[in-house]
Design a protein around this motif. Structure first.
Motif, short mmCIF file in Angstrom:
data_model
loop_
_atom_site.label_atom_id
_atom_site.label_comp_id
_atom_site.label_asym_id
_atom_site.label_seq_id
_atom_site.Cartn_x
_atom_site.Cartn_y
_atom_site.Cartn_z
N GLY A 24 39.82 53.68 49.31
CA GLY A 24 40.51 52.41 49.06
C GLY A 24 39.58 51.23 48.86
N CYS A 25 40.18 50.06 48.96
CA CYS A 25 39.44 48.80 48.81
C CYS A 25 39.62 48.02 50.11
N SER A 26 38.52 47.52 50.66
CA SER A 26 38.61 46.83 51.95
C SER A 26 39.31 45.47 51.81
N TYR A 27 39.42 44.95 50.58
CA TYR A 27 40.06 43.65 50.37
C TYR A 27 41.55 43.87 50.03
N ASN A 28 41.79 44.52 48.90
CA ASN A 28 43.13 44.98 48.53
C ASN A 28 44.19 43.87 48.46
N ARG A 29 43.77 42.65 48.11
CA ARG A 29 44.75 41.55 48.09
C ARG A 29 44.84 40.83 46.75
N CYS A 30 44.15 41.29 45.72
CA CYS A 30 44.22 40.61 44.43
C CYS A 30 45.62 40.80 43.85
N MET A 35 45.55 49.39 42.29
CA MET A 35 44.78 50.64 42.29
C MET A 35 44.73 51.33 43.66
N TYR A 36 44.61 50.52 44.70
CA TYR A 36 44.41 51.12 46.02
C TYR A 36 45.54 50.79 47.00
N LYS A 37 46.69 50.39 46.44
CA LYS A 37 47.82 49.98 47.29
C LYS A 37 48.27 51.10 48.23
S1 SF4 Z 1 40.68 44.00 42.05
FE1 SF4 Z 1 41.58 45.63 43.34
S2 SF4 Z 1 39.82 46.88 43.88
FE2 SF4 Z 1 38.97 44.93 43.17
S3 SF4 Z 1 38.77 43.66 45.01
FE3 SF4 Z 1 40.77 43.21 44.16
S4 SF4 Z 1 42.18 44.58 45.24
FE4 SF4 Z 1 40.11 45.40 45.54
#
Ligand code: SF4
Length: 286
Positions: A24-30, A35-37
């Motif tokens: 996954g993505c440690s941020y996941n908030r964009c 992609m990593y929901k």
């Molecule tokens: S675009 Fe997606 S993968 Fe990249 S930092 Fe934002 S949430 Fe994470």
């Protein structure tokens, strides 16, 4: 070797062995990213990562390139990353390229010495998503970073000697902010001077905040010609001394390739040609 969930990699890593060091993505908030929901972020155990490398060694006779997935592998602590790079050297001595995704925040969280150490241990290239240089767009899309920090992060990678490949997203400002998006993104890139620049195009995905904003009319998506117009403004505003640009992602309407500054006029004329074809207008000026 079994991957956890869908694993993404940049188009240029299509021939690389993918080793999943995080999930996954440690941020996941964009707001635009799905992609990593479905994944809960974690760093994989070093033992499991090394086991995957040993399994891959049994399968592949030759591994020239390795990509460390998932979403932002550089978030992993420097000690673990150096252990991973050490194991790569031992298990795949023929490998000449190790690359990784990083958010600008991951870069800022590393010291300059950390980055230099990772380079010396074999990290060759960092893919860093800039997406936009516009502070308005960065806030609207909840990137959690501002343009000044983007510049600091990019310059830090360059200073370390690691090759920097940046990504931006055409159309991310929508109809309201497309001019600011193009101009400020060019400004940030000019300050960073990346080695590579990949242009992707915004795709509105179900299950994202952006999807709801589009449905509610808060965000208006650019059409194909408007996207070309935005890209034209971006390219015209770029002052890059030595950068390979590519728009060969599946999301792009128009494939562009060139080495800047040498091919700048060729790229501009390619975009203009496509705008003219569709709209039957003579030329756009800003
Ligand atoms: S675009 Fe997606 S993968 Fe990249 S930092 Fe934002 S949430 Fe994470």
């Amino acid at each position: 070797m079994i991957y956890e969930g869908i694993v993404y990699r940049p188009p240029s890593e299509s021939r690389s062995l993918i080793i999943q060091i995080t999930v996954g993505c440690s941020y996941n908030r964009c707001t635009y990213c799905n992609m990593y929901k479905k994944k809960v972020y974690k760093t994989r155990d070093l033992d499991l990562i090394i086991e995957d490398m040993i399994d891959a060694r049994d399968i592949y006779d030759r591994v020239d390139k390795i990509f460390l997935a998932d979403g932002n592998g550089l978030v992993v602590d420097t000690y673990t990353l150096t252990e991973i790079l050490k194991s790569i050297k031992k298990i795949f001595p023929e490998c000449n390229s190790v690359s990784i995704y990083a958010t600008p925040k991951d870069v800022l969280d590393k010291s300059q010495n950390d980055l230099k150490l990772l380079k010396d241990m074999g990290l060759k290239l960092i893919y860093m998503g800039i997406e936009s240089g516009s502070d308005k767009v960065l806030v609207n899309t909840n990137k959690g970073i501002n343009s000044k920090e983007l510049i600091q992060a990019g310059q830090k990678v360059k200073k370390s000697g690691i090759i920097l490949s940046t990504m931006i997203i055409s159309g991310l400002g929508g109809k309201k902010e497309w001019i600011d998006h193009a101009e400020k993104t060019a400004m940030v890139l000019n300050e960073i001077q990346p080695d590579y620049l990949a242009l992707m195009t915004l795709m509105v995905k179900k299950g994202t905040v952006l999807y709801d904003e589009v449905r509610e009319g808060e965000f208006q998506v650019l059409n194909k010609n408007e996207l070309l117009k935005e890209t034209l403004l971006l390219i015209k505003s770029l002052e890059l001394n030595n950068c390979i640009i590519r728009s060969n992602h599946a999301s792009n309407n128009l494939v562009l390739k060139g080495d800047l500054p040498k091919d700048k006029m060729m790229v501009i004329s390619e975009i203009e040609k496509n705008i003219i074809k569709e709209k039957n207008v003579i030329k756009l000026s800003f």
